[in-house]
Design a protein around this motif. Structure first.
Motif, mmCIF file in Angstrom:
data_model
loop_
_atom_site.group_PDB
_atom_site.id
_atom_site.type_symbol
_atom_site.label_atom_id
_atom_site.label_comp_id
_atom_site.label_asym_id
_atom_site.label_seq_id
_atom_site.Cartn_x
_atom_site.Cartn_y
_atom_site.Cartn_z
ATOM 1 N N ARG A 134 -23.617 8.342 5.031
ATOM 2 C CA ARG A 134 -24.537 8.850 3.992
ATOM 3 C C ARG A 134 -23.841 8.884 2.622
ATOM 4 N NH1 ARG A 134 -28.878 8.612 2.563
ATOM 5 N NH2 ARG A 134 -30.067 10.297 1.643
ATOM 6 N N ALA A 135 -22.603 9.414 2.614
ATOM 7 C CA ALA A 135 -21.852 9.503 1.350
ATOM 8 C C ALA A 135 -21.553 8.107 0.820
ATOM 9 C CB ALA A 135 -20.548 10.262 1.576
ATOM 10 N N PHE A 136 -21.215 7.195 1.721
ATOM 11 C CA PHE A 136 -20.893 5.821 1.317
ATOM 12 C C PHE A 136 -22.127 5.160 0.693
ATOM 13 C CE2 PHE A 136 -20.417 1.272 2.078
ATOM 14 C CZ PHE A 136 -19.174 1.054 1.515
ATOM 15 N N HIS A 137 -23.273 5.375 1.325
ATOM 16 C CA HIS A 137 -24.534 4.802 0.829
ATOM 17 C C HIS A 137 -24.852 5.338 -0.576
ATOM 18 C CE1 HIS A 137 -28.672 3.460 0.727
ATOM 19 N NE2 HIS A 137 -29.088 4.706 0.577
ATOM 20 N N ILE A 138 -24.750 6.666 -0.750
ATOM 21 C CA ILE A 138 -25.049 7.253 -2.067
ATOM 22 C C ILE A 138 -24.059 6.711 -3.103
ATOM 23 C CG2 ILE A 138 -25.229 9.400 -3.413
ATOM 24 C CD1 ILE A 138 -25.988 10.855 -0.796
ATOM 25 N N VAL A 142 -24.923 4.961 -6.613
ATOM 26 C CA VAL A 142 -24.637 5.699 -7.846
ATOM 27 C C VAL A 142 -23.586 4.971 -8.696
ATOM 28 C CG1 VAL A 142 -23.741 7.903 -8.722
ATOM 29 C CG2 VAL A 142 -25.320 7.896 -6.797
ATOM 30 N N HIS A 143 -22.780 4.123 -8.046
ATOM 31 C CA HIS A 143 -21.714 3.429 -8.770
ATOM 32 C C HIS A 143 -22.259 2.601 -9.937
ATOM 33 C CE1 HIS A 143 -18.746 0.135 -9.396
ATOM 34 N NE2 HIS A 143 -18.000 1.207 -9.535
ATOM 35 N N ASN A 144 -23.471 2.123 -9.806
ATOM 36 C CA ASN A 144 -24.068 1.345 -10.900
ATOM 37 C C ASN A 144 -24.511 2.227 -12.072
ATOM 38 O OD1 ASN A 144 -24.633 -1.368 -11.575
ATOM 39 N ND2 ASN A 144 -26.816 -0.897 -11.513
ATOM 40 N N LEU A 145 -24.580 3.549 -11.827
ATOM 41 C CA LEU A 145 -25.050 4.476 -12.859
ATOM 42 C C LEU A 145 -23.912 5.193 -13.575
ATOM 43 C CD1 LEU A 145 -27.909 5.992 -10.682
ATOM 44 C CD2 LEU A 145 -28.254 4.655 -12.752
ATOM 45 N N THR A 146 -22.794 5.329 -12.893
ATOM 46 C CA THR A 146 -21.634 5.986 -13.493
ATOM 47 C C THR A 146 -20.363 5.499 -12.792
ATOM 48 O OG1 THR A 146 -20.534 8.094 -13.930
ATOM 49 C CG2 THR A 146 -21.927 8.027 -11.977
ATOM 50 N N ASN A 147 -19.281 5.422 -13.550
ATOM 51 C CA ASN A 147 -18.021 5.040 -12.882
ATOM 52 C C ASN A 147 -17.126 6.254 -12.660
ATOM 53 O OD1 ASN A 147 -17.122 5.493 -15.409
ATOM 54 N ND2 ASN A 147 -16.651 3.360 -15.898
ATOM 55 N N SER A 148 -17.712 7.469 -12.826
ATOM 56 C CA SER A 148 -16.943 8.682 -12.571
ATOM 57 C C SER A 148 -17.535 9.394 -11.350
ATOM 58 C CB SER A 148 -17.006 9.588 -13.808
ATOM 59 O OG SER A 148 -16.426 10.833 -13.501
ATOM 60 N N ILE A 149 -17.048 9.002 -10.179
ATOM 61 C CA ILE A 149 -17.612 9.549 -8.928
ATOM 62 C C ILE A 149 -16.490 10.115 -8.058
ATOM 63 C CG2 ILE A 149 -18.897 9.004 -6.811
ATOM 64 C CD1 ILE A 149 -20.095 6.599 -8.210
ATOM 65 N N ILE A 150 -16.716 11.311 -7.545
ATOM 66 C CA ILE A 150 -15.802 11.877 -6.535
ATOM 67 C C ILE A 150 -16.645 12.320 -5.347
ATOM 68 C CG2 ILE A 150 -14.086 13.658 -6.004
ATOM 69 C CD1 ILE A 150 -13.368 13.782 -8.956
ATOM 70 N N ILE A 151 -16.236 11.921 -4.149
ATOM 71 C CA ILE A 151 -16.950 12.360 -2.943
ATOM 72 C C ILE A 151 -16.310 13.659 -2.448
ATOM 73 C CG2 ILE A 151 -17.476 11.794 -0.531
ATOM 74 C CD1 ILE A 151 -17.595 8.858 -1.313
ATOM 75 N N GLU A 162 -13.009 -0.169 6.310
ATOM 76 C CA GLU A 162 -13.721 -1.026 5.356
ATOM 77 C C GLU A 162 -14.346 -0.187 4.223
ATOM 78 O OE1 GLU A 162 -17.420 -4.134 5.459
ATOM 79 O OE2 GLU A 162 -16.587 -3.503 7.378
ATOM 80 N N GLN A 163 -14.940 0.946 4.626
ATOM 81 C CA GLN A 163 -15.548 1.830 3.629
ATOM 82 C C GLN A 163 -14.485 2.397 2.698
ATOM 83 O OE1 GLN A 163 -17.500 4.483 6.407
ATOM 84 N NE2 GLN A 163 -19.497 3.523 6.078
ATOM 85 N N LEU A 164 -13.362 2.826 3.291
ATOM 86 C CA LEU A 164 -12.282 3.398 2.477
ATOM 87 C C LEU A 164 -11.763 2.373 1.472
ATOM 88 C CD1 LEU A 164 -10.271 5.481 5.103
ATOM 89 C CD2 LEU A 164 -11.573 6.356 3.146
ATOM 90 N N ALA A 165 -11.642 1.121 1.922
ATOM 91 C CA ALA A 165 -11.136 0.059 1.036
ATOM 92 C C ALA A 165 -12.092 -0.133 -0.147
ATOM 93 C CB ALA A 165 -10.976 -1.238 1.819
ATOM 94 N N LYS A 166 -13.396 -0.103 0.138
ATOM 95 C CA LYS A 166 -14.386 -0.288 -0.948
ATOM 96 C C LYS A 166 -14.373 0.897 -1.911
ATOM 97 C CE LYS A 166 -17.701 -3.666 0.482
ATOM 98 N NZ LYS A 166 -19.029 -3.976 0.943
ATOM 99 N N LEU A 167 -14.300 2.108 -1.350
ATOM 100 C CA LEU A 167 -14.280 3.303 -2.211
ATOM 101 C C LEU A 167 -13.047 3.258 -3.106
ATOM 102 C CD1 LEU A 167 -15.424 6.036 0.373
ATOM 103 C CD2 LEU A 167 -16.797 5.019 -1.455
ATOM 104 N N ASN A 168 -11.933 2.845 -2.510
ATOM 105 C CA ASN A 168 -10.671 2.739 -3.232
ATOM 106 C C ASN A 168 -10.775 1.697 -4.350
ATOM 107 O OD1 ASN A 168 -8.099 3.565 -3.591
ATOM 108 N ND2 ASN A 168 -7.210 1.984 -2.247
ATOM 109 N N LYS A 169 -11.375 0.556 -4.016
ATOM 110 C CA LYS A 169 -11.534 -0.538 -4.979
ATOM 111 C C LYS A 169 -12.320 -0.071 -6.218
ATOM 112 C CE LYS A 169 -14.378 -4.550 -5.037
ATOM 113 N NZ LYS A 169 -15.169 -5.450 -4.233
ATOM 114 N N HIS A 170 -13.282 0.861 -5.975
ATOM 115 C CA HIS A 170 -14.109 1.327 -7.090
ATOM 116 C C HIS A 170 -13.620 2.668 -7.653
ATOM 117 C CE1 HIS A 170 -16.875 -1.936 -6.651
ATOM 118 N NE2 HIS A 170 -17.054 -1.672 -5.363
ATOM 119 N N ASN A 171 -12.378 3.020 -7.332
ATOM 120 C CA ASN A 171 -11.760 4.260 -7.855
ATOM 121 C C ASN A 171 -12.564 5.511 -7.512
ATOM 122 O OD1 ASN A 171 -9.564 2.991 -9.110
ATOM 123 N ND2 ASN A 171 -10.922 2.369 -10.801
#
Ligand SMILES: Cc1cc2nc3c(=O)[nH]c(=O)nc-3n(C[C@H](O)[C@H](O)[C@H](O)COP(=O)(O)OP(=O)(O)OC[C@H]3O[C@@H](n4cnc5c(N)ncnc54)[C@H](O)[C@@H]3O)c2cc1C
Length: 280
Positions: A134-138, A142-151, A162-171
């Motif tokens: 759910r968090a990954f989906h949101i 949301v990444h397209n709306l802001t680049n300041s995201i913390i889960i 795979e999810q961790l790698a993507k989250l990491n890639k997008h800071n």
């Protein structure tokens, strides 16, 4: 409206507690974008009640039973209403987590949907209170709306490699520390406070919260429920019990006013078709 315009006698029983009651502005419903939810609802009510065939009753339906001619609905005040068909447009109830300040911010700065409120919080410091898929989906939306995201998982994070790698890639950082409070001013979030007394300031927080059905009458009448907790309907909004329909949030995952209006419109036409088939 479809039923009223088809000269069907309709009684709307409404307890007046829609799920978006606390949201200052409703978005993403074309022609009503940015309007207050109660203004949209009042306009809808005035328009349907302009048809003589539609009546409105303020009250809470508490039970229902089937009889030979159709159904009977009983309200909290003890009134009984008989109908050939039933339509449940009863919505769902969000279950607020036990976090101080959360429910006061719900729909104002603690939000459930990027389509409804994401644009208003674009480019802002944003938290996501959720975990796993759910968090990954949101986060991906949301990444397209802001680049300041913390889960904020408020417990052990549950992501695959795979999810961790993507989250990491997008800071996108993940914080596992338990959340103890949301500090706010009139529902507008200032800080998320953690159990170790540390704080992080945010302008908006997305949150995935569990829900329950607003009314259990469909189930006491035998309607099936889906694994996700929705009333089971077919493509024509018919439940698994003959003569009972459901529309809006109670039977659909895509939660939006436009979708509720669409499914209500379809339901009106399908209920009218059933009545027509029985009479013609
Ligand atoms: C905080 C929040 C903000 C939102 N913001 C937006 C937005 O900006 N844009 C958007 O498109 N969507 C938004 N949504 C989603 C939108 O509000 C819903 O999709 C929509 O309201 C669903 O309509 P509904 O009629 O199915 O349910 P609801 O609007 O919840 O209405 C259900 C009605 O049924 C009544 N009821 C329930 N049980 C009974 C009973 N037993 N007897 C009598 N009456 C009963 C309730 O009192 C209520 O009036 C938001 C949702 C939330 C939670």
């Amino acid at each position: 409206m479809a039923l009223g315009r088809s000269l069907r006698n309709v009684l709307i029983i409404d307890s007046g507690l829609p799920c978006n009651i606390q949201t200052p502005h409703s978005h993403n419903f074309i022609t009503q974008d940015g309007e207050k939810p109660d203004v949209i609802a009042a306009k809808a009510k005035a328009q349907v009640l302009s048809y003589d065939t539609v009546k409105f009753h303020t009250g809470l339906a508490v039970s229902g039973k089937k009889n030979e001619k159709g159904f009977e609905i009983i309200t909290q005040e003890g009134e009984a209403f008989k109908a050939k068909k039933l339509i449940f447009a009863t919505g769902i109830k969000d279950i607020m987590p036990n976090i101080k300040g959360f429910s006061e911010c719900w729909g104002i700065s603690v939000i459930h949907c990027p389509y409804c409120h994401g644009y208003e919080f674009r480019h802002q410091k944003t938290g996501i209170i959720a975990n796993g898929e759910r968090a990954f989906h949101i986060a991906s939306l949301v990444h397209n709306l802001t680049n300041s995201i913390i889960i904020l998982t408020s417990g052990k994070a549950d992501f695959n490699a795979e999810q961790l790698a993507k989250l990491n890639k997008h800071n996108i950082k993940i914080i596992e520390t338990e959340i103890s409070e949301i500090e706010h001013e009139n529902g507008y979030i200032r800080n998320v406070v953690f159990s170790d007394s540390s704080k992080l300031d945010f302008t908006a927080v997305y949150a995935a919260v569990p829900f329950t059905q607003h009314s259990d009458i469909p189930f006491t009448l035998g309607c099936e429920i889906t694994e996700q907790g929705y009333i089971k309907v077919d493509n024509f909004q018919k439940t698994t019990i003959e003569g009972i329909f459901a529309c809006g949030d109670n039977s659909a995952m895509m939660r939006a006013v436009a979708n509720a209006v669409y499914s209500g419109n379809l339901t009106g036409a399908m209920a009218n078709k059933e009545l027509t088939n029985e009479q013609f």
